[in-house]
Write a protein that holds these residues in place. Sequence first.
Motif, PDB file in Angstrom:
ATOM      1  N   MET A   1     -52.953   6.079   7.269  1.00 36.11           N
ATOM      2  CA  MET A   1     -52.667   4.662   7.500  1.00 36.11           C
ATOM      3  C   MET A   1     -53.952   3.846   7.523  1.00 36.11           C
ATOM      4  SD  MET A   1     -49.543   4.698  10.277  1.00 36.11           S
ATOM      5  CE  MET A   1     -49.575   2.919  10.398  1.00 36.11           C
ATOM      6  N   LEU A   2     -54.981   4.386   8.209  1.00 29.63           N
ATOM      7  CA  LEU A   2     -56.266   3.688   8.218  1.00 29.63           C
ATOM      8  C   LEU A   2     -56.869   3.644   6.814  1.00 29.63           C
ATOM      9  CD1 LEU A   2     -57.840   5.111  11.518  1.00 29.63           C
ATOM     10  CD2 LEU A   2     -56.883   2.824  11.134  1.00 29.63           C
ATOM     11  N   LEU A   3     -56.734   4.751   6.054  1.00 28.13           N
ATOM     12  CA  LEU A   3     -57.243   4.777   4.691  1.00 28.13           C
ATOM     13  C   LEU A   3     -56.504   3.757   3.816  1.00 28.13           C
ATOM     14  CD1 LEU A   3     -59.027   6.031   2.516  1.00 28.13           C
ATOM     15  CD2 LEU A   3     -57.280   7.806   2.196  1.00 28.13           C
ATOM     16  N   ALA A   4     -55.177   3.702   3.967  1.00 19.57           N
ATOM     17  CA  ALA A   4     -54.395   2.737   3.186  1.00 19.57           C
ATOM     18  C   ALA A   4     -54.790   1.310   3.537  1.00 19.57           C
ATOM     19  CB  ALA A   4     -52.900   2.950   3.441  1.00 19.57           C
ATOM     20  N   LEU A   5     -54.952   1.045   4.840  1.00 16.52           N
ATOM     21  CA  LEU A   5     -55.348  -0.297   5.260  1.00 16.52           C
ATOM     22  C   LEU A   5     -56.714  -0.665   4.686  1.00 16.52           C
ATOM     23  CD1 LEU A   5     -54.757  -2.797   6.978  1.00 16.52           C
ATOM     24  CD2 LEU A   5     -55.838  -1.626   8.920  1.00 16.52           C
ATOM     25  N   GLY A   6     -57.654   0.283   4.754  1.00 15.09           N
ATOM     26  CA  GLY A   6     -58.984   0.002   4.219  1.00 15.09           C
ATOM     27  C   GLY A   6     -58.964  -0.233   2.712  1.00 15.09           C
TER      28      GLY A   6
ATOM     29  N   GLY B   1     -47.540  10.318  -1.381  1.00 14.14           N
ATOM     30  CA  GLY B   1     -47.447  11.566  -2.133  1.00 14.14           C
ATOM     31  C   GLY B   1     -48.542  12.552  -1.760  1.00 14.14           C
ATOM     32  N   GLY B   2     -49.783  12.062  -1.668  1.00 10.38           N
ATOM     33  CA  GLY B   2     -50.886  12.931  -1.287  1.00 10.38           C
ATOM     34  C   GLY B   2     -50.754  13.450   0.134  1.00 10.38           C
ATOM     35  N   GLY B   3     -50.299  12.570   1.048  1.00 14.53           N
ATOM     36  CA  GLY B   3     -50.113  12.999   2.434  1.00 14.53           C
ATOM     37  C   GLY B   3     -49.045  14.062   2.575  1.00 14.53           C
ATOM     38  N   ALA B   4     -47.938  13.889   1.806  1.00 18.60           N
ATOM     39  CA  ALA B   4     -46.872  14.890   1.871  1.00 18.60           C
ATOM     40  C   ALA B   4     -47.363  16.242   1.363  1.00 18.60           C
ATOM     41  CB  ALA B   4     -45.665  14.413   1.061  1.00 18.60           C
ATOM     42  N   ALA B   5     -48.119  16.219   0.260  1.00 18.74           N
ATOM     43  CA  ALA B   5     -48.645  17.482  -0.275  1.00 18.74           C
ATOM     44  C   ALA B   5     -49.635  18.120   0.694  1.00 18.74           C
ATOM     45  CB  ALA B   5     -49.313  17.224  -1.623  1.00 18.74           C
ATOM     46  N   LEU B   6     -50.522  17.313   1.278  1.00 18.12           N
ATOM     47  CA  LEU B   6     -51.499  17.853   2.220  1.00 18.12           C
ATOM     48  C   LEU B   6     -50.819  18.363   3.479  1.00 18.12           C
ATOM     49  CD1 LEU B   6     -54.478  18.306   2.801  1.00 18.12           C
ATOM     50  CD2 LEU B   6     -54.598  15.992   3.743  1.00 18.12           C
TER      51      LEU B   6
ATOM     52  N   ILE C   1     -48.617  21.755  14.694  1.00 24.31           N
ATOM     53  CA  ILE C   1     -48.148  21.035  13.504  1.00 24.31           C
ATOM     54  C   ILE C   1     -47.975  19.551  13.818  1.00 24.31           C
ATOM     55  CG2 ILE C   1     -46.203  20.790  11.914  1.00 24.31           C
ATOM     56  CD1 ILE C   1     -45.834  23.817  12.062  1.00 24.31           C
ATOM     57  N   GLN C   2     -47.429  19.254  14.975  1.00 27.61           N
ATOM     58  CA  GLN C   2     -47.235  17.849  15.353  1.00 27.61           C
ATOM     59  C   GLN C   2     -48.568  17.121  15.488  1.00 27.61           C
ATOM     60  OE1 GLN C   2     -44.352  16.253  15.462  1.00 27.61           O
ATOM     61  NE2 GLN C   2     -45.457  14.344  15.895  1.00 27.61           N
ATOM     62  N   GLU C   3     -49.535  17.793  16.104  1.00 28.25           N
ATOM     63  CA  GLU C   3     -50.858  17.179  16.239  1.00 28.25           C
ATOM     64  C   GLU C   3     -51.501  16.963  14.865  1.00 28.25           C
ATOM     65  OE1 GLU C   3     -55.152  17.989  18.503  1.00 28.25           O
ATOM     66  OE2 GLU C   3     -53.512  19.449  18.651  1.00 28.25           O
ATOM     67  N   LEU C   4     -51.339  17.962  14.004  1.00 21.95           N
ATOM     68  CA  LEU C   4     -51.885  17.845  12.648  1.00 21.95           C
ATOM     69  C   LEU C   4     -51.258  16.665  11.915  1.00 21.95           C
ATOM     70  CD1 LEU C   4     -53.527  19.011  10.255  1.00 21.95           C
ATOM     71  CD2 LEU C   4     -51.551  20.475   9.777  1.00 21.95           C
ATOM     72  N   ARG C   5     -49.934  16.542  12.024  1.00 20.58           N
ATOM     73  CA  ARG C   5     -49.254  15.443  11.331  1.00 20.58           C
ATOM     74  C   ARG C   5     -49.634  14.085  11.913  1.00 20.58           C
ATOM     75  NH1 ARG C   5     -43.287  18.340  10.626  1.00 20.58           N
ATOM     76  NH2 ARG C   5     -43.842  19.476   8.684  1.00 20.58           N
ATOM     77  N   SER C   6     -49.828  14.022  13.205  1.00 19.23           N
ATOM     78  CA  SER C   6     -50.244  12.758  13.818  1.00 19.23           C
ATOM     79  C   SER C   6     -51.610  12.330  13.288  1.00 19.23           C
ATOM     80  CB  SER C   6     -50.292  12.908  15.340  1.00 19.23           C
ATOM     81  OG  SER C   6     -49.011  13.206  15.859  1.00 19.23           O
ATOM     82  N   VAL C   7     -52.524  13.304  13.219  1.00 13.74           N
ATOM     83  CA  VAL C   7     -53.858  12.989  12.686  1.00 13.74           C
ATOM     84  C   VAL C   7     -53.766  12.550  11.230  1.00 13.74           C
ATOM     85  CG1 VAL C   7     -56.121  13.956  12.117  1.00 13.74           C
ATOM     86  CG2 VAL C   7     -55.031  14.525  14.294  1.00 13.74           C
TER      87      VAL C   7
ATOM     88  N   VAL D   1     -51.139  11.163   9.646  1.00 13.54           N
ATOM     89  CA  VAL D   1     -50.499   9.848   9.526  1.00 13.54           C
ATOM     90  C   VAL D   1     -51.481   8.736   9.891  1.00 13.54           C
ATOM     91  CG1 VAL D   1     -48.725   8.347  10.494  1.00 13.54           C
ATOM     92  CG2 VAL D   1     -48.156  10.688   9.841  1.00 13.54           C
ATOM     93  N   ILE D   2     -52.181   8.921  11.026  1.00 18.06           N
ATOM     94  CA  ILE D   2     -53.135   7.888  11.461  1.00 18.06           C
ATOM     95  C   ILE D   2     -54.265   7.736  10.436  1.00 18.06           C
ATOM     96  CG2 ILE D   2     -54.819   7.290  13.229  1.00 18.06           C
ATOM     97  CD1 ILE D   2     -52.987   8.657  15.275  1.00 18.06           C
TER      98      ILE D   2
END
Length: 436
Positions: free
Chosen positions: A162-167, A15-20, A150-156, A158-159
């Motif tokens: 994902m790292l935050l979620a894993l941590g 949810g936070g990622g989609a809003a950001l 936009i694609q570069e922004l979204r890649s950053v 997502v990565i």
Amino acid sequence: MILTAAAWITILLIGGGAALDRVLTNSVEQNFDNQLEYVLTAMIASAEIGPDGEIRMNRPLGDQRFLEPNSGLYWQITGKGALPFPSRSLWDRALKTPAGHNDQAVHFRDSDEFRDEPLRIAERNIKLPDSDISWTFMVAQSRDSLDAQIQELRSVLVISFMLLALGLIILAALQTFYGLWPLRAVRQAIAQMRSGRESRVTDALPDEVMPMVNELNALLDHNEKQAEESRRHAGNLAHALKTPLTVIMNSATAQAPDLAETVIREATTMRRQVDHHLARARAVGRRGHSHSRAQVWDSLESVERAVSRLYGHVRLDMAGDKTLAARVERQDLDEMLGNLIENAAKYGGGSVFVTVEDADDFVELLVEDDGRGIPEGERERLFDRGARLDTGKPGTGLGLAIVRDVVEIYGGSVKLEESEDLGGLLVRLRLPKALG
């Protein structure tokens, strides 16, 4: 706990990622549109009408890409009845003017009119001085750079997420693992107790776990006390039955002529002992029930009806608080009151008076009779099993012993005193009061 934390972390980060993503994407597009609007404003400021009514630029735009064919940055001015005036970068192509548009303010739109080159277009309709034609000014730029950003922004994003979620999930797992670690110590302590190497949980544990450990140790203490009471009762019962059985065995071995009478007499004794210990066992088993509750007045009325049928000549009066309840089982309360009131009716002079009083945390019941009373030196001895002062009347000699044993199990007390009003015996029975 770990799966719940992982699911919640995932939902929040999605949810936070989609809003950001939405906010940053809008910001990049807004910056892109601002650049187009800046060029469009410069175009309008540089445009003028020539001597022949044609539109022209009085100064060139500063970006070199407008001069390079198919550079990805284009402008075009069109008007009704006039030839399009394009930038050199359009070369042999032209931007389509949307029909029916009359945009007094800047209008932005996406277009795919050029093959393999999506465009972002800013347009505005202007009437220039000395001209009645509504001219459409358009600036277009390839979306490739915008989409790449936009694609570069979204890649950053997502990565990073994902790292935050894993941590966070690893942190939640470690917190759960080490937070519940003391429970493993409790499990090991219980295993030690089951194997007989330990009797209690004695390890130093965190404050959050100690209430559970204390309750566990208290439960073990309670069970040990009950087991010890059961062993003691079993030993007492065995000892009480040993003498009657020996008498029966000796009479049978000697083929005594009064064998039948002996068996009946000793069997009656054994039955009294069994009844006594069964009453104690029932009370011990019910003692741990914190919800035990019995209305004292209801129990008194029930006992009064039973005693009145057995001793019709006895007058039984009751007084006091009819709302009090004792923290005991109703069956045990009936048995205690039945023994006391029956004794008063049996050994008294014909009058029995029962009073119910509120004594702070206890319910106090006073059972008085108008009999001869009992000397103070003999009162305590009456609580012994089988003790009787009047052997001329039938009885078991276990009534007061049962009452004392049961009432002490519930945390109460029973005492024998002298009745000031009736002159006979007064039995003061105190039972824990049930609250609420």
